[in-house]
Design an enzyme around this catalytic site. Structure first.
Site, PDB file in Angstrom:
ATOM      1  N   CYS A 107     -10.691  31.620 -92.433  1.00 10.71           N
ATOM      2  CA  CYS A 107     -10.041  32.686 -91.678  1.00 10.71           C
ATOM      3  C   CYS A 107     -11.011  33.297 -90.658  1.00 10.71           C
ATOM      4  CB  CYS A 107      -9.444  33.711 -92.629  1.00 10.71           C
ATOM      5  SG  CYS A 107      -8.011  34.513 -91.917  1.00 10.71           S
ATOM      6  N   HIS A 143      -6.218  30.351 -96.150  1.00 15.61           N
ATOM      7  CA  HIS A 143      -7.082  30.651 -97.301  1.00 15.61           C
ATOM      8  C   HIS A 143      -6.876  29.613 -98.407  1.00 15.61           C
ATOM      9  CE1 HIS A 143      -8.404  34.806 -96.243  1.00 15.61           C
ATOM     10  NE2 HIS A 143      -7.352  34.729 -95.460  1.00 15.61           N
ATOM     11  N   GLU A 200      -8.669  29.080-100.916  1.00 16.03           N
ATOM     12  CA  GLU A 200      -9.118  29.575-102.227  1.00 16.03           C
ATOM     13  C   GLU A 200      -7.987  30.081-103.114  1.00 16.03           C
ATOM     14  OE1 GLU A 200      -9.637  30.997 -99.315  1.00 16.03           O
ATOM     15  OE2 GLU A 200      -9.721  33.182 -99.405  1.00 16.03           O
TER      16      GLU A 200
HETATM   17  N1  GLN Z   1      -9.581  39.681 -89.121  1.00 13.45           N
HETATM   18  C1  GLN Z   1      -9.042  38.386 -88.865  1.00 13.45           C
HETATM   19  C2  GLN Z   1      -7.570  38.437 -88.510  1.00 13.45           C
HETATM   20  O1  GLN Z   1      -6.902  39.387 -88.796  1.00 13.45           O
HETATM   21  C3  GLN Z   1      -9.290  37.457 -90.049  1.00 13.45           C
HETATM   22  C4  GLN Z   1      -8.578  37.848 -91.314  1.00 13.45           C
HETATM   23  C5  GLN Z   1      -9.108  37.154 -92.534  1.00 13.45           C
HETATM   24  O2  GLN Z   1     -10.240  36.677 -92.543  1.00 13.45           O
HETATM   25  N2  GLN Z   1      -8.337  37.159 -93.613  1.00 13.45           N
HETATM   26  O3  GLN Z   1      -7.060  37.488 -87.936  1.00 13.45           O
END
Ligand code: GLN
Length: 540
Positions: free
Chosen positions: A384, A510, A512
């Protein structure tokens, strides 16, 4: 006649006793005996969900397939059982009140005064039975967050009391988890806090059926008898939960203590032979007997609190076991990283993961880490924000887009290589408004990501507002970046790689959240493998 049988897990004396792990371990044992088990958590705080909570407050926010932002215990439920959870599995006081207030506004209470009892408690009871009424489960285990005696827990405890009464004997039981502290000066384990906590529960009209005692030392027979006598339970219903070296040992420990047997007896359900833990124990065997070790750095800004990255830490345990490798994780605070210390902090690592996150704190440290791992060919996985910063670093240092950034960090950047999705531009509410839950992705080959999954169509969970900006796709690809995973409907870039690097993969989603004991996540498995390969090569 109830559709399902109910087990409620409450906690006393203090928080952090591991209610979630006990609930998940019991569920695992019952599942391994052939029962269909659901696990859910009711949290007494007023946030509608933990999505708006800082990780320092409440640890990681766990995201389900249906895009619910939930308590991290749901992650344990999925990792132990291998069964997906949903919004229904996690309810907070905020959500309960929100729903009751909306009903009131619609006039559904027909002029009545709306009160905690019965309106709030009815709403809680209804939601506690939602999964049980689907017919998909034989047993529903409900963990009540917080500690008995807390003001905010009262409506939940009252709802449990009423529900037990509604359900009737053998259809619902209560497991109470307490602490049996060891006083080193006296050299003794003390049962008084347990007695008091059970008494507090009794004052609310609930009699615990089983008492699970968290302890640092073995409970003697005498002590177990004492707890049984003073807390009104049978001797076999006093269960010891001694500190474990890994949470994955707890199901076997509970099996030895007979927790599942006592629970089934109390629910008047057959034991159905012995639980089949073959696969679970094979995982434990691999986890405990690694053939190699690798050192992986976790670069993030919430590293002081391990719970902030719970699912990532657990995914490494699953992937380590799958590779018969012990993964030693080194947490690295991104705020403390700079060009001077980068070699000392990262030079010895076999792999680096740059973590998810929000906001600009620690960002430049992440970018320095990214430049280092790119130039030094250290296997890299970006999740992310970690992926987004990999794009920023590449844009700045390889594609020549000086000052490139995500508009989250710099609204006026000359090169917004990561920017807000169109659909996000008008969003003002913070809660539940990100791109959440499972989305499809098509992988291209040849690529590391395809090699990891072994298929081209995947679905993974998301939690973000910002995206790879497709206006820069051509420029970045011309400079050597490859977009190897794309959302088939929207064309959004989900995966980036650097073919010139031995293993450099960034994912917008994600992975994970989907790693379980039974199905370690293929991307973590591939990353650990790449780290091991690097280690073996560098050592040669
Ligand atoms: N802050 C970033 C976004 O909102 C990444 C979010 C994250 O890492 N879950 O796109």
């Amino acid at each position: 006649m109830a559709n399902a049988k109910y087990i409620f897990v409450t906690g006393g004396v203090t928080s952090s006793l591991g209610k979630g792990i006990i609930a998940a371990s019991l569920a695992k044992l019952l599942q391994a005996r052939g029962y269909r088990v659901a696990l859910q958590k009711f949290d007494p705080y007023i946030n509608v969900d933990p999505g708006t909570l800082n990780p320092y407050e409440h640890g990681e926010c766990y995201v389900t397939e249906d895009g619910a932002e939930t308590d991290l215990d749901l992650g344990h439920y999925e990792r132990f059982l291998g069964v997906p959870t949903s919004q229904t599995n996690n309810v907070t006081t905020g959500r309960i009140y929100q729903s009751v207030i909306e009903k009131e506004r619609r006039g559904e209470f027909l002029g009545k005064t709306v009160q905690v009892v019965p309106h709030i408690t009815n709403e809680i009871k209804e939601r506690m039975q939602l999964l049980g009424k689907t017919g998909d489960y034989d047993i529903v285990i409900t963990e009540i967050g917080g500690t008995v005696g807390d003001i905010e827990s009262l409506p939940y405890i009252e709802a449990v009391r009423q529900l037990l009464w509604d359900l009737g004997e053998h259809n619902g039981i209560v497991i109470h988890l307490t602490l049996v502290p060891y006083l080193s000066a006296a050299g003794e384990l003390k049962t008084k806090p347990t007695q008091h906590s059970v008494m507090t529960l009794m004052e609310s009209g609930i009699k615990a059926d089983i008492i699970v005692c968290r302890t640092e030392h073995e409970l003697s027979d005498e002590l177990r008898y004492k707890i049984a006598l003073f807390c009104n339970v049978k001797r076999e219903a006093v269960i010891q939960s001694i500190d474990a070296s890994t949470i994955y040992d707890v199901p076997n420990m509970m099996l030895l203590e007979g927790l599942d047997k006592v629970a089934l007896q109390k629910l008047d359900l057959p034991q159905k032979g012995e639980p089949d833990l073959t696969q679970w124990n094979a995982f434990l065997q691999r986890h405990k007997n690694p053939k190699h070790r690798v050192k992986i750095g976790l670069v993030g800004k919430y590293v002081e609190l391990q719970d902030s990255y719970k699912s990532i830490l657990e995914a490494f345990i699953h992937a380590g076991a799958a590779n018969e490798v012990r993964v030693d994780l080194e947490t690295i605070h991104s705020e403390h990283l700079n060009e001077e210390n980068i070699e000392a902090r990262l030079g010895h690592l076999d792999g680096v993961l740059v973590a998810p996150g929000f906001g600009s704190r620690g960002i430049e440290g992440k970018i320095s880490a990214l430049q280092y791992v790119r130039e030094h060919h250290i296997p890299f996985l970006g999740i992310c924000l970690g992926m987004q910063m990999a794009v920023v670093e590449f844009a700045r240092n390889v594609a020549g887009l000086a000052g490139a950034n995500s508009t989250e960090m710099d609204e006026h950047t000359p090169y917004p290589v990561i920017s807000l999705m169109e659909s996000q531009k008008t969003v003002t509410d913070k809660g539940g408004t990100m791109r959440l839950g499972a989305w499809d992705c098509e992988l291209t080959k040849p690529s590391h990501i395809f090699d990891a999954y072994g298929k081209t169509h995947i679905s993974e969970r998301h939690r973000h507002r910002y995206e790879f900006n497709n206006d820069y796709k051509e420029t970045l690809e011309a400079a050597g970046l490859r977009c190897t995973g794309i959302n088939p409907e929207t064309g959004l870039v989900e995966v980036i790689e650097l073919p010139s690097h031995p293993w450099f993969v960034g994912v917008q989603y994600h992975p994970e959240y989907k790693s379980t004991v039974a199905t370690p996540h293929p991307l973590f498995v591939a990353f650990v493998k790449a780290a091991l390969q690097r280690k073996l090569e560098v050592r040669k």
